[in-house]
Design a protein around this motif. Structure first.
Motif, PDB file in Angstrom:
ATOM      1  N   GLY A  72       2.243  11.002  -9.720  1.00 35.55           N
ATOM      2  CA  GLY A  72       3.508  10.373  -9.320  1.00 35.55           C
ATOM      3  C   GLY A  72       3.339   8.997  -8.708  1.00 35.55           C
ATOM      4  N   ILE A  73       2.121   8.682  -8.224  1.00 38.69           N
ATOM      5  CA  ILE A  73       1.834   7.313  -7.779  1.00 38.69           C
ATOM      6  C   ILE A  73       0.522   6.826  -8.409  1.00 38.69           C
ATOM      7  CG2 ILE A  73       3.120   7.439  -5.590  1.00 38.69           C
ATOM      8  CD1 ILE A  73       0.343   7.835  -4.192  1.00 38.69           C
ATOM      9  N   GLY A  74       0.146   7.466  -9.535  1.00 36.01           N
ATOM     10  CA  GLY A  74      -1.186   7.239 -10.094  1.00 36.01           C
ATOM     11  C   GLY A  74      -1.271   6.408 -11.359  1.00 36.01           C
ATOM     12  N   VAL A  75      -0.156   5.835 -11.814  1.00 36.00           N
ATOM     13  CA  VAL A  75      -0.202   5.007 -13.023  1.00 36.00           C
ATOM     14  C   VAL A  75      -0.593   3.587 -12.628  1.00 36.00           C
ATOM     15  CG1 VAL A  75       1.122   4.111 -14.974  1.00 36.00           C
ATOM     16  CG2 VAL A  75       1.566   6.422 -14.123  1.00 36.00           C
ATOM     17  N   GLY A  76      -1.729   3.107 -13.113  1.00 37.63           N
ATOM     18  CA  GLY A  76      -2.195   1.785 -12.694  1.00 37.63           C
ATOM     19  C   GLY A  76      -2.820   0.986 -13.814  1.00 37.63           C
ATOM     20  N   ASP A  77      -2.906  -0.335 -13.600  1.00 40.00           N
ATOM     21  CA  ASP A  77      -3.629  -1.194 -14.543  1.00 40.00           C
ATOM     22  C   ASP A  77      -5.116  -0.882 -14.502  1.00 40.00           C
ATOM     23  OD1 ASP A  77      -1.424  -3.096 -15.387  1.00 40.00           O
ATOM     24  OD2 ASP A  77      -1.326  -3.310 -13.214  1.00 40.00           O
ATOM     25  N   ARG A  78      -5.605  -0.583 -13.307  1.00 43.00           N
ATOM     26  CA  ARG A  78      -6.987  -0.156 -13.129  1.00 43.00           C
ATOM     27  C   ARG A  78      -6.968   1.083 -12.240  1.00 43.00           C
ATOM     28  NH1 ARG A  78      -7.210  -3.686 -16.256  1.00 43.00           N
ATOM     29  NH2 ARG A  78      -8.607  -5.488 -16.384  1.00 43.00           N
ATOM     30  N   VAL A  79      -7.626   2.127 -12.700  1.00 37.00           N
ATOM     31  CA  VAL A  79      -7.705   3.380 -11.931  1.00 37.00           C
ATOM     32  C   VAL A  79      -9.162   3.633 -11.581  1.00 37.00           C
ATOM     33  CG1 VAL A  79      -7.189   5.845 -11.876  1.00 37.00           C
ATOM     34  CG2 VAL A  79      -5.681   4.283 -13.123  1.00 37.00           C
ATOM     35  N   MET A  80      -9.455   3.745 -10.287  1.00 35.20           N
ATOM     36  CA  MET A  80     -10.815   3.990  -9.817  1.00 35.20           C
ATOM     37  C   MET A  80     -10.878   5.314  -9.061  1.00 35.20           C
ATOM     38  SD  MET A  80     -10.477   0.542 -10.173  1.00 35.20           S
ATOM     39  CE  MET A  80      -9.942  -0.258  -8.686  1.00 35.20           C
ATOM     40  N   MET A  81     -12.082   5.882  -9.015  1.00 33.76           N
ATOM     41  CA  MET A  81     -12.306   7.093  -8.228  1.00 33.76           C
ATOM     42  C   MET A  81     -13.523   6.894  -7.346  1.00 33.76           C
ATOM     43  SD  MET A  81     -11.759  10.189 -11.001  1.00 33.76           S
ATOM     44  CE  MET A  81     -12.029  11.525  -9.835  1.00 33.76           C
ATOM     45  N   ARG A  93       6.077   0.177 -16.424  1.00 33.57           N
ATOM     46  CA  ARG A  93       6.682  -1.124 -16.742  1.00 33.57           C
ATOM     47  C   ARG A  93       6.899  -2.018 -15.517  1.00 33.57           C
ATOM     48  NH1 ARG A  93      12.354   1.624 -18.859  1.00 33.57           N
ATOM     49  NH2 ARG A  93      13.229   2.165 -16.832  1.00 33.57           N
ATOM     50  N   LEU A  94       6.250  -1.682 -14.414  1.00 37.43           N
ATOM     51  CA  LEU A  94       6.335  -2.525 -13.219  1.00 37.43           C
ATOM     52  C   LEU A  94       5.682  -3.875 -13.499  1.00 37.43           C
ATOM     53  CD1 LEU A  94       7.507  -1.715 -10.353  1.00 37.43           C
ATOM     54  CD2 LEU A  94       5.137  -1.720  -9.587  1.00 37.43           C
ATOM     55  N   LYS A  95       6.318  -4.950 -13.059  1.00 38.85           N
ATOM     56  CA  LYS A  95       5.885  -6.291 -13.460  1.00 38.85           C
ATOM     57  C   LYS A  95       4.921  -6.952 -12.477  1.00 38.85           C
ATOM     58  CE  LYS A  95      10.120  -6.941 -16.077  1.00 38.85           C
ATOM     59  NZ  LYS A  95      11.483  -7.498 -16.070  1.00 38.85           N
ATOM     60  N   VAL A  96       4.208  -6.145 -11.723  1.00 42.22           N
ATOM     61  CA  VAL A  96       3.142  -6.658 -10.842  1.00 42.22           C
ATOM     62  C   VAL A  96       1.901  -5.792 -11.042  1.00 42.22           C
ATOM     63  CG1 VAL A  96       4.646  -7.684  -9.075  1.00 42.22           C
ATOM     64  CG2 VAL A  96       4.005  -5.256  -8.917  1.00 42.22           C
ATOM     65  N   PRO A  97       0.704  -6.312 -10.717  1.00 43.10           N
ATOM     66  CA  PRO A  97      -0.510  -5.502 -10.866  1.00 43.10           C
ATOM     67  C   PRO A  97      -0.475  -4.241 -10.013  1.00 43.10           C
ATOM     68  CG  PRO A  97      -1.067  -7.824 -10.554  1.00 43.10           C
ATOM     69  CD  PRO A  97       0.398  -7.700 -10.284  1.00 43.10           C
ATOM     70  N   ILE A  98      -0.966  -3.133 -10.577  1.00 39.42           N
ATOM     71  CA  ILE A  98      -1.081  -1.870  -9.841  1.00 39.42           C
ATOM     72  C   ILE A  98      -2.549  -1.440  -9.850  1.00 39.42           C
ATOM     73  CG2 ILE A  98      -0.301   0.521  -9.610  1.00 39.42           C
ATOM     74  CD1 ILE A  98       2.073  -0.184 -11.448  1.00 39.42           C
ATOM     75  N   ILE A  99      -3.109  -1.282  -8.665  1.00 46.88           N
ATOM     76  CA  ILE A  99      -4.499  -0.835  -8.515  1.00 46.88           C
ATOM     77  C   ILE A  99      -4.469   0.556  -7.889  1.00 46.88           C
ATOM     78  CG2 ILE A  99      -6.733  -1.306  -7.433  1.00 46.88           C
ATOM     79  CD1 ILE A  99      -5.765  -4.298  -7.300  1.00 46.88           C
ATOM     80  N   THR A 100      -5.041   1.534  -8.579  1.00 49.86           N
ATOM     81  CA  THR A 100      -4.999   2.928  -8.123  1.00 49.86           C
ATOM     82  C   THR A 100      -6.403   3.430  -7.807  1.00 49.86           C
ATOM     83  OG1 THR A 100      -3.009   3.405  -9.409  1.00 49.86           O
ATOM     84  CG2 THR A 100      -4.376   5.277  -8.819  1.00 49.86           C
ATOM     85  N   ILE A 101      -6.557   4.057  -6.638  1.00 55.04           N
ATOM     86  CA  ILE A 101      -7.861   4.593  -6.240  1.00 55.04           C
ATOM     87  C   ILE A 101      -7.699   6.033  -5.761  1.00 55.04           C
ATOM     88  CG2 ILE A 101      -9.873   4.310  -4.730  1.00 55.04           C
ATOM     89  CD1 ILE A 101      -9.092   1.343  -4.455  1.00 55.04           C
ATOM     90  N   PRO A 140       1.324  -7.468  -5.397  1.00 58.16           N
ATOM     91  CA  PRO A 140       0.585  -6.396  -6.099  1.00 58.16           C
ATOM     92  C   PRO A 140       0.636  -5.081  -5.322  1.00 58.16           C
ATOM     93  CG  PRO A 140      -0.940  -7.952  -5.099  1.00 58.16           C
ATOM     94  CD  PRO A 140       0.429  -8.552  -4.943  1.00 58.16           C
ATOM     95  N   VAL A 141       0.517  -3.970  -6.055  1.00 61.60           N
ATOM     96  CA  VAL A 141       0.609  -2.631  -5.467  1.00 61.60           C
ATOM     97  C   VAL A 141      -0.771  -1.964  -5.488  1.00 61.60           C
ATOM     98  CG1 VAL A 141       1.632  -0.330  -5.730  1.00 61.60           C
ATOM     99  CG2 VAL A 141       3.024  -2.380  -6.164  1.00 61.60           C
ATOM    100  N   VAL A 142      -1.122  -1.335  -4.361  1.00 61.90           N
ATOM    101  CA  VAL A 142      -2.337  -0.525  -4.279  1.00 61.90           C
ATOM    102  C   VAL A 142      -1.921   0.891  -3.917  1.00 61.90           C
ATOM    103  CG1 VAL A 142      -4.520  -0.113  -3.065  1.00 61.90           C
ATOM    104  CG2 VAL A 142      -3.816  -2.450  -3.584  1.00 61.90           C
ATOM    105  N   THR A 143      -2.273   1.860  -4.766  1.00 62.67           N
ATOM    106  CA  THR A 143      -1.952   3.260  -4.441  1.00 62.67           C
ATOM    107  C   THR A 143      -3.240   4.028  -4.172  1.00 62.67           C
ATOM    108  OG1 THR A 143      -1.941   4.011  -6.762  1.00 62.67           O
ATOM    109  CG2 THR A 143       0.129   3.207  -5.868  1.00 62.67           C
ATOM    110  N   LEU A 144      -3.210   4.858  -3.128  1.00 62.72           N
ATOM    111  CA  LEU A 144      -4.366   5.657  -2.712  1.00 62.72           C
ATOM    112  C   LEU A 144      -4.011   7.133  -2.865  1.00 62.72           C
ATOM    113  CD1 LEU A 144      -5.205   3.580   0.507  1.00 62.72           C
ATOM    114  CD2 LEU A 144      -6.314   3.405  -1.729  1.00 62.72           C
ATOM    115  N   LEU A 145      -4.722   7.818  -3.743  1.00 63.10           N
ATOM    116  CA  LEU A 145      -4.384   9.198  -4.091  1.00 63.10           C
ATOM    117  C   LEU A 145      -5.232  10.191  -3.309  1.00 63.10           C
ATOM    118  CD1 LEU A 145      -3.089   7.579  -6.353  1.00 63.10           C
ATOM    119  CD2 LEU A 145      -3.936   9.232  -7.997  1.00 63.10           C
ATOM    120  N   PHE A 181       0.843  -1.204   0.000  1.00 62.52           N
ATOM    121  CA  PHE A 181       0.000   0.000   0.000  1.00 62.52           C
ATOM    122  C   PHE A 181       0.871   1.243   0.000  1.00 62.52           C
ATOM    123  CE2 PHE A 181      -2.821  -3.225   1.721  1.00 62.52           C
ATOM    124  CZ  PHE A 181      -4.036  -2.922   1.129  1.00 62.52           C
ATOM    125  N   ILE A 182       0.518   2.201  -0.855  1.00 62.30           N
ATOM    126  CA  ILE A 182       1.243   3.474  -0.936  1.00 62.30           C
ATOM    127  C   ILE A 182       0.222   4.592  -1.109  1.00 62.30           C
ATOM    128  CG2 ILE A 182       2.905   4.840  -2.277  1.00 62.30           C
ATOM    129  CD1 ILE A 182       4.068   2.082  -3.224  1.00 62.30           C
TER     130      ILE A 182
END
Length: 317
Positions: free
Chosen positions: A206-215, A186-194, A152-157, A111-112
């Motif tokens: 800066g932490i918002g590039v994801g495979d799936r971006v939700m709001m 090019r990160l080799k694991v799933p990135i989920i951004t919310i 997997p990475v989860v970023t919270l904006l 989580f980031i």
């Protein structure tokens, strides 16, 4: 509970209901019917106000002081399993950017996210959620660690923007954000951004590039805040409402423009009115999205992510 200007009719009705209930308890007068009528009017007023919010009102809701922040989500999702990790191994630990390992059920996530403060002291401690270059470098270090171990990475904006101070620029603010965007593609694991609050400028990207971006429903995502846009175009903050409308920054606008993939519905009145319901909705989306991404071959995952961003802004006449 704090009320925004457009929520004042709700405040008046809630105060009337409270007084009605007190009268019923302290006297022998039957006020149940009156209370019921006020309750019905309150529900109708809430629905009417929140279904017709302007872009600026959604910006105000995204900044509500009672709204849950990144650590609230992480603690609700992970409980005692969250282990915060510190420092960029280069300069220092940025308190505005937090990150670490946590589990939802049996699945580990990195989580980031940006963290704001709850009062004057903690707001200063967290630098109002505005990260310095070391914050973005810490985030990248954690993402690279996650990649190494297949997590997997989860970023919270939730930020009004990256910190614009002279010292931040001296330490390479622009380069740190640009580096993160490059590495995340090019990160080799799933990135989920919310987006859980404010998604402003490069500070969010800066932490918002994801495979799936939700709001979340009452959040915003834009290259600039309405106030800053107003001050540039009109030389005054007075036109922030017009700027908010022109920027197309709401979740609905972002979905229509295919910048984000999904809108997460909030409880009536915003995330702060029913935190648990909001946490449950976010948890459900994270697990569902991870299930969709986890079996994709690494090459396909990265290619799909790159294609997703390469196709943004393409205009077909």
């Amino acid at each position: 509970m704090e009320y925004l200007e457009f929520e004042l009719p709700i405040k008046e009705l809630e105060e009337q209901l409270q007084k009605c209930e007190i009268i019923g308890k302290e006297s022998e007068v039957d006020v149940s019917e009156t209370c019921k009528q006020i309750e019905q009017k309150l529900i109708a007023t809430k629905k009417d106000i929140y279904k017709n919010l302007t872009p600026w009102q959604r910006v105000q809701l995204s900044r509500h002081p009672n709204r849950p922040y990144t650590l609230d989500y992480i603690n609700a999702l992970c409980g005692d399993t969250f282990l915060e990790l510190h420092g960029d191994r280069g300069f220092k630990d940025d308190k505005a950017m937090i990150g670490g390992l946590g589990k939802i059920g049996d699945q580990s996530f990195m989580f980031i996210g940006q963290q704001k403060g709850y009062n004057t002291k903690t707001r200063q401690y967290r630098n109002f959620g505005m990260a310095n270059p070391e914050g973005y470098r810490k985030a990248l270090r954690l993402m690279k660690s996650a990649e190494k171990f297949g997590i997997p990475v989860v970023t919270l904006l939730d930020t009004p923007g990256a910190y614009p101070g002279l010292e931040a620029e001296e330490r390479g603010q622009g380069e740190a954000i640009a580096r993160n965007i490059l590495e995340m593609t090019r990160l080799k694991v799933p990135i989920i951004t919310i987006v859980i609050g404010e998604g402003a400028s490069g500070g969010a990207l800066g932490i918002g590039v994801g495979d799936r971006v939700m709001m979340l429903e009452n959040t915003w995502y834009s290259v600039i805040s309405p106030e800053s846009c107003s001050s540039i175009l009109w030389r005054s903050w007075e036109y922030k409402e017009q700027a908010a409308a022109a920027l197309k920054l709401t979740a609905k606008d972002m979905k229509k423009l295919q910048i984000v993939d999904e809108i997460i519905k909030e409880p009536l009145g915003g995330a702060h009115h029913n935190r648990q319901e909001t946490f449950d909705a976010v948890k459900k989306v994270i697990l569902k999205t991870f299930e969709e991404l986890k079996d994709l071959p690494t090459k396909d995952l990265v290619n799909q992510r790159m294609d997703k961003y390469a196709n943004m802004g393409v205009y077909k006449g």
